[in-house]
Design an enzyme around this catalytic site. Structure first.
Site, PDB file in Angstrom:
ATOM      1  N   HIS A 158       0.839  -1.217   0.000  1.00 42.83           N
ATOM      2  CA  HIS A 158       0.000   0.000   0.000  1.00 42.83           C
ATOM      3  C   HIS A 158       0.871   1.264   0.000  1.00 42.83           C
ATOM      4  CE1 HIS A 158      -3.387  -2.643   1.322  1.00 42.83           C
ATOM      5  NE2 HIS A 158      -2.405  -3.238   1.993  1.00 42.83           N
ATOM      6  N   SER A 280      15.563  22.121 -16.191  1.00 41.02           N
ATOM      7  CA  SER A 280      14.368  22.934 -16.389  1.00 41.02           C
ATOM      8  C   SER A 280      14.790  24.239 -17.046  1.00 41.02           C
ATOM      9  CB  SER A 280      13.722  23.209 -15.025  1.00 41.02           C
ATOM     10  OG  SER A 280      13.026  24.432 -15.047  1.00 41.02           O
ATOM     11  N   LYS A 286      17.092  22.159 -11.165  1.00 43.25           N
ATOM     12  CA  LYS A 286      16.347  20.931 -11.469  1.00 43.25           C
ATOM     13  C   LYS A 286      17.143  19.833 -12.142  1.00 43.25           C
ATOM     14  CE  LYS A 286      11.936  20.762 -10.876  1.00 43.25           C
ATOM     15  NZ  LYS A 286      11.393  19.632 -10.153  1.00 43.25           N
ATOM     16  N   GLU A 293       9.792   8.880 -16.673  1.00 44.68           N
ATOM     17  CA  GLU A 293       8.406   9.349 -16.840  1.00 44.68           C
ATOM     18  C   GLU A 293       7.894   8.982 -18.226  1.00 44.68           C
ATOM     19  OE1 GLU A 293       8.348  13.336 -14.052  1.00 44.68           O
ATOM     20  OE2 GLU A 293       9.284  13.446 -15.992  1.00 44.68           O
TER      21      GLU A 293
END
Ligand code: ARG
Length: 451
Positions: A158, A280, A286, A293
Site C-alpha cells: 500500500h 528545467s 532541477k 516518466e
C-alpha cells in the site's frame, strides 16, 4: 477529377492517395522482407511441375532482388505513390529490369499473402531484437541486485512501510517480471513462426504450389495450415505480438514508477547521475527523471497500439479486408517504442547510485513488528496472540538491525534466499533461444538469396 495511372491500373488520384495511406513510408521497413519472400516464391515457382519459370530465370530474379536489398540499405530504393506499396514497387522494379520475367513473379500469389509473410518476417527480426534488449536489461538488473543483495530497504505494501527487505529483492523482482515477459515474447515468436505464403488472396490457387517448400526456404518452422486463417491471422498475429510487448511495457512502467519514488529527495534511496536527467528552463537546480516518466507514458502508448489493432480486427469479416493495412502503423510503432524503452533503461539501471544511509534511515521500529511477532512465535506463542501482543505494544518495539533482519530471511526467494543461478539461467536461456533462432534464419535466408 484527376485519374492517375498506377502499377496495376488507373484510379482517381485522391482515392489513390487515400487508400495508399502511410504505406508508402511504412513499407520502407518491409523492403528486405518483401525481397526475401519473393525469392522464396520464385524459387518455388521454378520447382513446380510444370515449372512456371526456369532455374536460370529464378537466378536472374534473385540477382535483382539482391540489388534491391543493396539499394534499400543505401536508402535509394523508392516506393512511389503509383506503386501504392512495397509489393508493387518491387514487382515494377523487377519488370523494368527483367521485362516479361518480372511479370511472372506474381503467379500464384496475392499481395494479401505477400504482406502477411512480409509482416511475419519483419516481426521475427523485431522480436529477436526485443528479446536481446530485454536480456541486456535483465542482466543489468541482476548485476545490480546481486551487488546490493545485503543492502536493506523498507519493503512496502500500500506504499506504506511494511517489513524489512533489500535492494537486491527489489531489483531481482523486476528482473523476474521481465523474464516472464520474455516467455510471452518467445511464445509470440513461435506463433509467428508459421508461413502464410501461398494462401494467396485468402483461398489458395488452382495450381499445385508447394507451401512446405516456401516455409522451409524462409526458415519458418512450418506453413500456417488453412489458407483462410493464413489471412485471418493478420491483425491477430500483430495483436499477439503487441500483447507481449505491452506486458514488457507494464514491467518497465512499474519499475519506472518505483524509480521515480525512490529518487525523490524525500526518499533519496537512489540517485541518478546528472547525464541521465533533464533540466528545467526556469528552475536552475532541477534534475528531472524525464526518461522514466516517458517510459511510463509509453506503456500507455504501446497498450493503445495493441488495442488499436485488436479493435481493427475484432469485427473484421473473414478473408482479407483493407482495414488490415491500418494495423501496420500501430504494429510498427508499438514494437519500436518497446525496444527504445528497453534500450534506454539498461544503461540507466547500471548508473543508479544506491544511498545506504538513506535506505537505513527509512527503518523505523514499526517496520520490525511482524518480525517481532514471529520471534514470539519462535518462543512458543500462537501467532494470533503474538500478533495481538505486538499490535497492543507497538511502543515497545526496539529498532532492530535491518541487516540482521534480512540476513535471517534465507528461505526460497526471500532477500537472502534468491536463487541467482536460477534467474541467470532463465536469462541465458533467452539469449540462447535468440542465438539458435538467428542461426536457423540466417542459414536459410543466406542460402535462399544465393539463388
Ligand atoms: N498494402 C496492402 C496491405 O497492407 C497490401 C494488400 C493489398 N491487398 C488488397 N487486396 N488490396 O494490406
Amino acid at each position: 477529377m484527376k485519374t492517375q495511372k498506377t502499377t496495376v491500373g488507373s484510379i482517381n488520384s485522391d482515392m489513390l492517395a487515400f487508400t495508399a495511406g502511410r504505406d508508402v513510408e511504412l513499407d520502407m521497413n518491409l523492403i528486405v522482407a518483401d525481397c526475401i519472400g519473393t525469392a522464396a516464391h520464385v524459387t518455388m515457382l521454378s520447382k513446380m511441375k510444370p515449372a512456371i519459370i526456369t532455374a536460370a530465370e529464378k537466378k536472374k530474379v534473385i540477382r535483382e532482388l539482391n540489388a534491391i536489398v543493396v539499394l534499400a540499405a543505401e536508402g535509394k530504393f523508392k516506393i512511389r505513390l503509383a506503386d501504392q506499396d512495397v509489393h508493387l514497387a518491387v514487382e515494377r522494379t523487377l519488370t523494368e529490369k527483367l521485362g516479361d520475367l518480372g511479370k511472372k513473379v506474381h503467379t500464384c500469389r496475392s499481395r494479401n499473402d505477400q504482406v502477411a509473410v512480409d509482416l511475419r518476417l519483419y516481426a521475427r527480426e523485431e522480436m529477436l531484437g526485443t528479446l536481446d534488449e530485454a536480456a541486456a536489461l535483465i542482466s543489468a538488473l541482476l548485476a545490480f541486485a546481486k551487488k546490493n543483495e545485503k543492502v536493506p530497504m523498507v519493503g512496502r505494501t500500500h506504499m506504506q512501510p511494511g517489513m524489512p527487505s533489500s535492494v537486491g529483492l527489489w531489483a531481482a523482482a523486476h528482473a523476474e517480471s521481465l523474464l516472464d515477459d520474455c516467455a510471452l515474447l518467445v511464445n509470440a515468436f513461435e506463433l509467428n513462426d508459421q508461413c502464410p505464403l501461398g494462401s494467396a488472396a485468402s483461398y489458395g490457387v488452382p495450381l499445385p504450389i508447394d507451401r512446405e517448400l516456401t516455409a522451409d526456404l524462409l526458415g519458418f518452422s512450418r506453413p500456417s495450415h488453412t489458407v483462410l486463417y493464413a489471412n485471418n491471422g493478420r491483425g491477430k498475429l500483430e495483436s499477439i505480438v503487441l500483447g507481449a510487448m505491452s506486458q514488457v511495457m507494464l514491467s518497465l512502467s512499474r519499475m519506472a514508477q518505483d524509480l521515480m519514488l525512490f529518487t525523490m529527495p524525500e526518499f533519496g534511496y537512489f540517485t541518478l547521475p546528472d547525464e541521465l536527467c533533464t533540466g528545467s528552463s526556469i528552475m536552475p537546480q532541477k534534475k528531472n527523471p524525464d526518461v522514466i516518466e516517458l517510459v511510463r507514458a509509453r506503456a500507455s502508448r504501446v497498450k493503445a497500439c495493441e488495442l488499436a489493432v485488436y479493435d481493427l480486427v475484432k469485427g473484421s469479416a473473414g478473408g482479407y479486408n483493407r482495414d488490415l493495412q491500418d494495423a501496420k502503423e500501430p504494429f510498427m510503432e508499438g514494437i519500436a517504442t518497446t525496444r527504445a524503452c528497453l534500450r534506454v533503461l539498461a544503461p540507466f539501471v547500471q548508473a543508479i547510485r544506491v544511498n545506504k544511509e538513506k535506505l537505513l534511515a527509512g527503518f523505523t521500529p514499526d517496520v520490525f513488528a511482524t518480525d517481532r511477532a514471529l520471534e514470539l512465535v519462535g518462543q512458543g506463542m500462537p501467532f494470533r496472540d503474538a500478533y495481538q501482543y505486538v499490535k497492543e505494544n507497538l511502543g515497545e518495539l526496539a529498532n532492530m538491525d535491518p541487516v540482521k533482519a534480512i540476513l535471517q530471511k534465507t528461505h526460497l526467494g526471500a532477500p537472502l534466499g534468491i536463487d541467482w543461478e536460477l534467474l541467470k539461467d532463465r536469462a541465458s536461456a533467452v539469449v540462447e533461444t535468440v542465438r539458435e533462432e538467428r542461426r536457423v534464419i540466417d542459414r536459410a535466408v543466406s542460402k535462399l538469396m544465393k539463388g
